[in-house]
Design an enzyme around this catalytic site. Sequence first.
Site, PDB file in Angstrom:
ATOM      1  N   ARG A  46      44.433 -66.805  92.110  1.00  0.00           N
ATOM      2  CA  ARG A  46      46.287 -66.555  93.503  1.00  0.00           C
ATOM      3  C   ARG A  46      45.448 -65.596  93.982  1.00  0.00           C
ATOM      4  NH1 ARG A  46      50.828 -67.145  89.559  1.00  0.00           N
ATOM      5  NH2 ARG A  46      50.084 -65.305  88.620  1.00  0.00           N
ATOM      6  N   GLU A 131      41.838 -80.385  74.316  1.00  0.00           N
ATOM      7  CA  GLU A 131      41.647 -79.489  72.896  1.00  0.00           C
ATOM      8  C   GLU A 131      42.428 -77.793  73.034  1.00  0.00           C
ATOM      9  OE1 GLU A 131      40.153 -80.693  69.951  1.00  0.00           O
ATOM     10  OE2 GLU A 131      41.425 -78.667  69.658  1.00  0.00           O
ATOM     11  N   GLY A 136      45.445 -73.073  70.817  1.00  0.00           N
ATOM     12  CA  GLY A 136      44.668 -72.979  70.985  1.00  0.00           C
ATOM     13  C   GLY A 136      43.175 -72.683  70.579  1.00  0.00           C
ATOM     14  N   ILE A 138      41.978 -73.975  67.167  1.00  0.00           N
ATOM     15  CA  ILE A 138      41.942 -74.705  66.076  1.00  0.00           C
ATOM     16  C   ILE A 138      41.052 -76.463  66.776  1.00  0.00           C
ATOM     17  CG2 ILE A 138      43.717 -76.159  64.682  1.00  0.00           C
ATOM     18  CD1 ILE A 138      44.766 -73.783  63.951  1.00  0.00           C
ATOM     19  N   LYS A 207      54.062 -78.528  72.079  1.00  0.00           N
ATOM     20  CA  LYS A 207      52.710 -79.266  71.225  1.00  0.00           C
ATOM     21  C   LYS A 207      53.057 -79.897  70.537  1.00  0.00           C
ATOM     22  CE  LYS A 207      51.106 -74.241  71.979  1.00  0.00           C
ATOM     23  NZ  LYS A 207      51.649 -72.756  70.956  1.00  0.00           N
TER      24      LYS A 207
HETATM   25  N1  LIG Z   1      46.342 -67.331  76.596  1.00  0.00           N
HETATM   26  C1  LIG Z   1      46.173 -67.587  75.765  1.00  0.00           C
HETATM   27  O1  LIG Z   1      45.548 -67.885  74.971  1.00  0.00           O
HETATM   28  C2  LIG Z   1      46.544 -69.286  75.836  1.00  0.00           C
HETATM   29  C3  LIG Z   1      45.986 -70.000  74.638  1.00  0.00           C
HETATM   30  C4  LIG Z   1      46.332 -71.143  74.587  1.00  0.00           C
HETATM   31  C5  LIG Z   1      46.339 -72.233  75.939  1.00  0.00           C
HETATM   32  N2  LIG Z   1      46.549 -72.015  77.048  1.00  0.00           N
HETATM   33  C6  LIG Z   1      46.599 -71.857  77.796  1.00  0.00           C
HETATM   34  O2  LIG Z   1      45.726 -71.556  79.309  1.00  0.00           O
HETATM   35  C7  LIG Z   1      46.455 -71.465  80.536  1.00  0.00           C
HETATM   36  C8  LIG Z   1      45.480 -70.264  81.512  1.00  0.00           C
HETATM   37  O3  LIG Z   1      46.909 -68.843  80.142  1.00  0.00           O
HETATM   38  P1  LIG Z   1      46.672 -67.862  80.862  1.00  0.00           P
HETATM   39  O4  LIG Z   1      47.102 -67.179  78.884  1.00  0.00           O
HETATM   40  O5  LIG Z   1      44.802 -67.615  80.723  1.00  0.00           O
HETATM   41  O6  LIG Z   1      47.310 -67.063  82.094  1.00  0.00           O
HETATM   42  P2  LIG Z   1      46.976 -66.094  82.949  1.00  0.00           P
HETATM   43  O7  LIG Z   1      46.277 -64.858  82.293  1.00  0.00           O
HETATM   44  O8  LIG Z   1      48.316 -65.977  83.884  1.00  0.00           O
HETATM   45  O9  LIG Z   1      46.365 -65.961  84.203  1.00  0.00           O
HETATM   46  C9  LIG Z   1      46.854 -67.411  85.066  1.00  0.00           C
HETATM   47  C10 LIG Z   1      45.872 -67.726  86.295  1.00  0.00           C
HETATM   48  O10 LIG Z   1      45.961 -68.676  86.847  1.00  0.00           O
HETATM   49  C11 LIG Z   1      45.977 -68.131  87.915  1.00  0.00           C
HETATM   50  N3  LIG Z   1      46.799 -68.970  88.894  1.00  0.00           N
HETATM   51  C12 LIG Z   1      48.234 -69.183  88.801  1.00  0.00           C
HETATM   52  N4  LIG Z   1      48.762 -69.373  90.058  1.00  0.00           N
HETATM   53  C13 LIG Z   1      47.578 -70.616  90.458  1.00  0.00           C
HETATM   54  C14 LIG Z   1      48.617 -70.828  91.948  1.00  0.00           C
HETATM   55  N5  LIG Z   1      49.754 -71.040  92.507  1.00  0.00           N
HETATM   56  N6  LIG Z   1      47.185 -71.060  92.235  1.00  0.00           N
HETATM   57  C15 LIG Z   1      45.949 -70.541  92.143  1.00  0.00           C
HETATM   58  N7  LIG Z   1      45.779 -69.367  91.256  1.00  0.00           N
HETATM   59  C16 LIG Z   1      46.860 -69.430  90.244  1.00  0.00           C
HETATM   60  C17 LIG Z   1      46.359 -66.781  88.060  1.00  0.00           C
HETATM   61  O11 LIG Z   1      46.233 -65.759  89.048  1.00  0.00           O
HETATM   62  P3  LIG Z   1      45.836 -64.278  89.459  1.00  0.00           P
HETATM   63  O12 LIG Z   1      45.092 -64.483  88.478  1.00  0.00           O
HETATM   64  O13 LIG Z   1      44.905 -64.084  90.870  1.00  0.00           O
HETATM   65  O14 LIG Z   1      46.937 -63.868  89.094  1.00  0.00           O
HETATM   66  C18 LIG Z   1      45.779 -66.055  86.814  1.00  0.00           C
HETATM   67  O15 LIG Z   1      44.362 -66.121  87.038  1.00  0.00           O
HETATM   68  C19 LIG Z   1      48.185 -72.074  80.584  1.00  0.00           C
HETATM   69  O16 LIG Z   1      48.089 -73.344  80.714  1.00  0.00           O
HETATM   70  C20 LIG Z   1      48.556 -71.809  79.040  1.00  0.00           C
HETATM   71  O17 LIG Z   1      49.506 -72.008  78.730  1.00  0.00           O
HETATM   72  C21 LIG Z   1      46.718 -70.575  76.854  1.00  0.00           C
END
Ligand SMILES: NC(=O)c1ccc[n+]([C@@H]2O[C@H](COP(=O)([O-])OP(=O)(O)OC[C@H]3O[C@@H](n4cnc5c(N)ncnc54)[C@H](OP(=O)(O)O)[C@@H]3O)[C@@H](O)[C@H]2O)c1
Length: 436
Positions: A46, A131, A136, A138, A207
């Site tokens: 974003r 995956e 996450g 595993i 999940k």
């Molecule tokens: N965090 C974990 O431990 C974890 C574990 C397993 C799976 N996941 C999955 O991985 C994915 C990402 O998670 P995360 O924790 O990394 O999320 P996050 O920290 O909130 O990061 C989301 C990223 O997406 C960008 N974004 C959001 N809306 C957008 C849009 N409309 N256009 C362009 N960019 C956009 C944000 O931009 P800005 O930075 O500029 O705001 C940010 O960089 C999700 O599907 C989550 O369910 C996460």
Amino acid sequence: MVAPLKVGIAGLGTVGAEVVRLIENESRALSARCGRGVRVVAVTARSRAKKRGVDLRGLEWAKNPLTLAEDPNIDCFVELMGGAGDPAFSAIEAALKSGKSVVTANKALIARHGVRLAKAAEKHGGALNYEAAVAGGIPIIKTLREGLAGTGINRVYGILNGTCNYILSRMEQEGLTFDECLKDAQRLGYAEANPSFDVDGHDTAQKLAILASLAFGTRVAQSAVYVEGISSIKPEDLRAAEELGYRVKLLGVAVRTAKGIEQRVHPTMVPKTSSIAQVMGVTNAVTIDGEGVPPITLVGPGAGGAATAASVLADIADVARGIRATPFGRPIERLKTTSKAPMERHEGGYYIRLMARDLAGTAATIATRLAEQKISIESIVQRHPNGANAAENATRVPVILITYATHEDAVYRALEAVQRDKVISGRPQVIRIEKN
Ligand SMILES: NC(=O)c1ccc[n+]([C@@H]2O[C@H](COP(=O)([O-])OP(=O)(O)OC[C@H]3O[C@@H](n4cnc5c(N)ncnc54)[C@H](OP(=O)(O)O)[C@@H]3O)[C@@H](O)[C@H]2O)c1
């Protein structure tokens, strides 16, 4: 010499930034393993101005996720933004329709649109790898899809939400209430300000729907999952479980039954000796019961930037190697539709905690009502009130029952009768038991 795989990443948050870092740090090892290089060439998020602790110099910044997905200069679109709708959905679909491979960690999206996206992947020849979307760090998707492709699966169940397992572990170990542990989890960053998605079981349900699809060849459908959260669990339930040889976990369970595939998420008593019972804190675990093989349990980090990014990278490595697994382990037209399991027909053992009135004949009344429903009791514990509220509670005695396997509707019919008999006060607590 094969050309390097050119990767575009949408989303540079906790996971996305870590993936950029990991590809940079592991570039030699990755190209040795894949037989070709892997290079991030373009990214988007974003805010372009935000500091992310990774070096983005030399990378193209795409105007938006859709532009990146359609960029002819990338081979593999990596979606790490999250959300079940747009822009993630349209961008992934566009990338697949243009013949690219897609890697995502987005469970919400796969649970809602997985079949439609898998169809696009199948039609246009790209991979759809996810995956990191379940547990996450595993490698459970690959285990079910590829590692166990030759094994009939009867049941898959697991601890798929670290927040809930953290809360239940602390409640058990320190005798704290749900609210106290939730507050701590929020302070430590394990729970969101609005925790309902986690503690009400919906995260686990998304999940589980994905795991059930891989295990049983069903069309992934979150609406087919029965869901119950952990907020009704009391410290006295965890104490009683401990004494009776159980622990309470929020489990996602998908099981083959005579009536079809049952998918359910609820607080569950598991024997203290089982592998899944040993899993404490934010750790995740999945157990698979396969035909003719002893249960397999995978335990590891369910979240966190580094662990999740490692799973994303494994998916990218598969794309680089040219591996194209069907997203749900079989062609889309072979996936069967599934519907929500009628829980009243669920069969299993039950833990029941009642506040019985301390009157002559109460125990006999409860036993009669259970017997009328053909429910056999494995154990019964009657406590005597003690501590600060002993005098006040002197007329109410906690009674804890463990039943042998029975049907859920029989349990509720018996409890309604006991309530009509006015020998208990308050609502009975009922927790399903899952045997290993
Ligand atoms: N965090 C974990 O431990 C974890 C574990 C397993 C799976 N996941 C999955 O991985 C994915 C990402 O998670 P995360 O924790 O990394 O999320 P996050 O920290 O909130 O990061 C989301 C990223 O997406 C960008 N974004 C959001 N809306 C957008 C849009 N409309 N256009 C362009 N960019 C956009 C944000 O931009 P800005 O930075 O500029 O705001 C940010 O960089 C999700 O599907 C989550 O369910 C996460």
